[in-house]
Design a protein around this motif. Structure first.
Motif, PDB file in Angstrom:
ATOM      1  N   LEU A  27       0.823  -1.205   0.000  1.00  0.00           N
ATOM      2  CA  LEU A  27       0.000   0.000   0.000  1.00  0.00           C
ATOM      3  C   LEU A  27       0.861   1.261   0.000  1.00  0.00           C
ATOM      4  O   LEU A  27       0.639   2.190  -0.798  1.00  0.00           O
ATOM      5  N   LEU A  28       1.858   1.309   0.861  1.00  0.00           N
ATOM      6  CA  LEU A  28       2.726   2.483   0.931  1.00  0.00           C
ATOM      7  C   LEU A  28       3.554   2.661  -0.340  1.00  0.00           C
ATOM      8  O   LEU A  28       3.715   3.781  -0.840  1.00  0.00           O
ATOM      9  N   LEU A  29       4.065   1.555  -0.881  1.00  0.00           N
ATOM     10  CA  LEU A  29       4.860   1.674  -2.103  1.00  0.00           C
ATOM     11  C   LEU A  29       3.997   2.049  -3.300  1.00  0.00           C
ATOM     12  O   LEU A  29       4.446   2.791  -4.178  1.00  0.00           O
ATOM     13  N   PHE A  30       2.753   1.557  -3.346  1.00  0.00           N
ATOM     14  CA  PHE A  30       1.888   2.008  -4.433  1.00  0.00           C
ATOM     15  C   PHE A  30       1.594   3.498  -4.303  1.00  0.00           C
ATOM     16  O   PHE A  30       1.558   4.209  -5.307  1.00  0.00           O
ATOM     17  N   GLY A  31       1.384   3.969  -3.080  1.00  0.00           N
ATOM     18  CA  GLY A  31       1.189   5.410  -2.885  1.00  0.00           C
ATOM     19  C   GLY A  31       2.388   6.210  -3.366  1.00  0.00           C
ATOM     20  O   GLY A  31       2.240   7.247  -4.013  1.00  0.00           O
ATOM     21  N   LEU A  32       3.597   5.724  -3.071  1.00  0.00           N
ATOM     22  CA  LEU A  32       4.807   6.403  -3.516  1.00  0.00           C
ATOM     23  C   LEU A  32       4.919   6.399  -5.036  1.00  0.00           C
ATOM     24  O   LEU A  32       5.163   7.440  -5.661  1.00  0.00           O
ATOM     25  N   PHE A  33       4.718   5.236  -5.656  1.00  0.00           N
ATOM     26  CA  PHE A  33       4.827   5.161  -7.109  1.00  0.00           C
ATOM     27  C   PHE A  33       3.672   5.869  -7.808  1.00  0.00           C
ATOM     28  O   PHE A  33       3.826   6.356  -8.926  1.00  0.00           O
ATOM     29  N   HIS A  34       2.526   5.943  -7.172  1.00  0.00           N
ATOM     30  CA  HIS A  34       1.421   6.703  -7.752  1.00  0.00           C
ATOM     31  C   HIS A  34       1.749   8.193  -7.738  1.00  0.00           C
ATOM     32  O   HIS A  34       1.479   8.905  -8.705  1.00  0.00           O
ATOM     33  N   TRP A  35       2.344   8.654  -6.658  1.00  0.00           N
ATOM     34  CA  TRP A  35       2.757  10.056  -6.586  1.00  0.00           C
ATOM     35  C   TRP A  35       3.817  10.359  -7.647  1.00  0.00           C
ATOM     36  O   TRP A  35       3.727  11.366  -8.342  1.00  0.00           O
ATOM     37  N   LEU A  36       4.807   9.457  -7.779  1.00  0.00           N
ATOM     38  CA  LEU A  36       5.818   9.641  -8.827  1.00  0.00           C
ATOM     39  C   LEU A  36       5.191   9.559 -10.213  1.00  0.00           C
ATOM     40  O   LEU A  36       5.570  10.301 -11.127  1.00  0.00           O
ATOM     41  N   GLY A  37       4.259   8.641 -10.379  1.00  0.00           N
ATOM     42  CA  GLY A  37       3.607   8.466 -11.672  1.00  0.00           C
ATOM     43  C   GLY A  37       2.780   9.665 -12.097  1.00  0.00           C
ATOM     44  O   GLY A  37       2.719  10.002 -13.292  1.00  0.00           O
ATOM     45  N   ARG A  38       2.136  10.304 -11.157  1.00  0.00           N
ATOM     46  CA  ARG A  38       1.363  11.509 -11.499  1.00  0.00           C
ATOM     47  C   ARG A  38       2.282  12.642 -11.914  1.00  0.00           C
ATOM     48  O   ARG A  38       1.952  13.427 -12.797  1.00  0.00           O
ATOM     49  N   ARG A  39       3.442  12.719 -11.300  1.00  0.00           N
ATOM     50  CA  ARG A  39       4.401  13.773 -11.662  1.00  0.00           C
ATOM     51  C   ARG A  39       5.033  13.529 -13.025  1.00  0.00           C
ATOM     52  O   ARG A  39       5.388  14.468 -13.714  1.00  0.00           O
ATOM     53  N   HIS A  40       5.190  12.248 -13.399  1.00  0.00           N
ATOM     54  CA  HIS A  40       5.859  11.906 -14.654  1.00  0.00           C
ATOM     55  C   HIS A  40       4.912  11.323 -15.698  1.00  0.00           C
ATOM     56  O   HIS A  40       5.368  10.776 -16.696  1.00  0.00           O
ATOM     57  N   ASP A  41       3.618  11.412 -15.456  1.00  0.00           N
ATOM     58  CA  ASP A  41       2.573  10.966 -16.385  1.00  0.00           C
ATOM     59  C   ASP A  41       2.706   9.485 -16.755  1.00  0.00           C
ATOM     60  O   ASP A  41       2.705   9.114 -17.924  1.00  0.00           O
ATOM     61  N   TRP A  42       2.848   8.641 -15.740  1.00  0.00           N
ATOM     62  CA  TRP A  42       2.871   7.201 -15.962  1.00  0.00           C
ATOM     63  C   TRP A  42       1.451   6.670 -15.945  1.00  0.00           C
ATOM     64  O   TRP A  42       0.570   7.190 -15.285  1.00  0.00           O
ATOM     65  N   SER A  43       1.238   5.563 -16.646  1.00  0.00           N
ATOM     66  CA  SER A  43      -0.042   4.874 -16.531  1.00  0.00           C
ATOM     67  C   SER A  43      -0.014   4.005 -15.261  1.00  0.00           C
ATOM     68  O   SER A  43       0.985   3.962 -14.547  1.00  0.00           O
ATOM     69  N   TYR A  44      -1.092   3.292 -14.998  1.00  0.00           N
ATOM     70  CA  TYR A  44      -1.138   2.462 -13.801  1.00  0.00           C
ATOM     71  C   TYR A  44      -0.254   1.226 -13.904  1.00  0.00           C
ATOM     72  O   TYR A  44       0.138   0.659 -12.891  1.00  0.00           O
ATOM     73  N   GLY A  45       0.071   0.791 -15.115  1.00  0.00           N
ATOM     74  CA  GLY A  45       0.898  -0.406 -15.281  1.00  0.00           C
ATOM     75  C   GLY A  45       2.245  -0.321 -14.595  1.00  0.00           C
ATOM     76  O   GLY A  45       2.594  -1.194 -13.783  1.00  0.00           O
ATOM     77  N   PRO A  46       3.062   0.691 -14.902  1.00  0.00           N
ATOM     78  CA  PRO A  46       4.347   0.796 -14.212  1.00  0.00           C
ATOM     79  C   PRO A  46       4.205   1.041 -12.706  1.00  0.00           C
ATOM     80  O   PRO A  46       5.017   0.553 -11.917  1.00  0.00           O
ATOM     81  N   GLN A  47       3.191   1.763 -12.314  1.00  0.00           N
ATOM     82  CA  GLN A  47       2.983   2.016 -10.887  1.00  0.00           C
ATOM     83  C   GLN A  47       2.716   0.713 -10.141  1.00  0.00           C
ATOM     84  O   GLN A  47       3.307   0.445  -9.092  1.00  0.00           O
ATOM     85  N   ILE A  48       1.846  -0.110 -10.695  1.00  0.00           N
ATOM     86  CA  ILE A  48       1.508  -1.390 -10.077  1.00  0.00           C
ATOM     87  C   ILE A  48       2.692  -2.342 -10.133  1.00  0.00           C
ATOM     88  O   ILE A  48       3.041  -2.995  -9.149  1.00  0.00           O
ATOM     89  N   GLY A  49       3.346  -2.411 -11.283  1.00  0.00           N
ATOM     90  CA  GLY A  49       4.465  -3.335 -11.452  1.00  0.00           C
ATOM     91  C   GLY A  49       5.633  -3.030 -10.529  1.00  0.00           C
ATOM     92  O   GLY A  49       6.152  -3.926  -9.850  1.00  0.00           O
ATOM     93  N   TRP A  50       6.053  -1.775 -10.483  1.00  0.00           N
ATOM     94  CA  TRP A  50       7.189  -1.414  -9.639  1.00  0.00           C
ATOM     95  C   TRP A  50       6.860  -1.540  -8.163  1.00  0.00           C
ATOM     96  O   TRP A  50       7.698  -1.974  -7.370  1.00  0.00           O
ATOM     97  N   SER A  51       5.661  -1.178  -7.769  1.00  0.00           N
ATOM     98  CA  SER A  51       5.320  -1.286  -6.352  1.00  0.00           C
ATOM     99  C   SER A  51       5.207  -2.758  -5.941  1.00  0.00           C
ATOM    100  O   SER A  51       5.645  -3.127  -4.848  1.00  0.00           O
ATOM    101  N   PHE A  52       4.665  -3.621  -6.803  1.00  0.00           N
ATOM    102  CA  PHE A  52       4.583  -5.045  -6.481  1.00  0.00           C
ATOM    103  C   PHE A  52       5.985  -5.643  -6.383  1.00  0.00           C
ATOM    104  O   PHE A  52       6.296  -6.386  -5.447  1.00  0.00           O
TER     105      PHE A  52
END
Length: 127
Positions: A27-52
């Protein structure tokens, strides 16, 4: 990487405790990668993959390695086996603990995804 598991229970209790740690890490790592993803315009795929991946490495890699090692390593002597088993917390419940850790990471990332996608509401996917 092993974290201190001396306080954990044995069997299913230890598995549930390890799974709860994994849920929190996912949960915490997804929050971190979601925050990074919003700043760098990532889709949910990299956010989910890297946090998992990172949550699995942080919480389950030590137990996964022990599970692999005890199944495939050539332990030449009984003394070596006893020495290796003495280093592992609850060797009888290692499979249960690994399963709970992997399911916990998946659940934590899923909960993070649900919370962030519900809150986002930016209209992606609609015209």
């Amino acid at each position: 990487m092993h974290y201190d598991q001396s306080w954990m229970g044995y069997g299913i209790v230890g598995g549930l405790e390890a799974g709860a740690i994994s849920v929190l890490a996912g949960l915490l790592l997804f929050g971190l990668f979601h925050w990074l993803g919003r700043r760098h315009d990532w889709s949910y795929g990299p956010q989910i993959g890297w946090s998992f991946l990172l949550a699995t490495v942080l919480t389950a890699s030590g137990d996964l390695w022990d599970l692999f090692y005890f199944n495939y390593a050539r332990l030449q002597s009984l003394q070596l086996l006893k020495a290796k088993l003495a280093q592992v917390h609850d060797p009888d419940g290692i499979g249960t603990r690994v399963l709970c850790e992997l399911l916990g990471v998946a659940l934590g990332v899923y909960i993070g995804w649900v919370l962030c996608s519900r809150r986002r509401g930016d209209g992606r996917g609609s015209d």
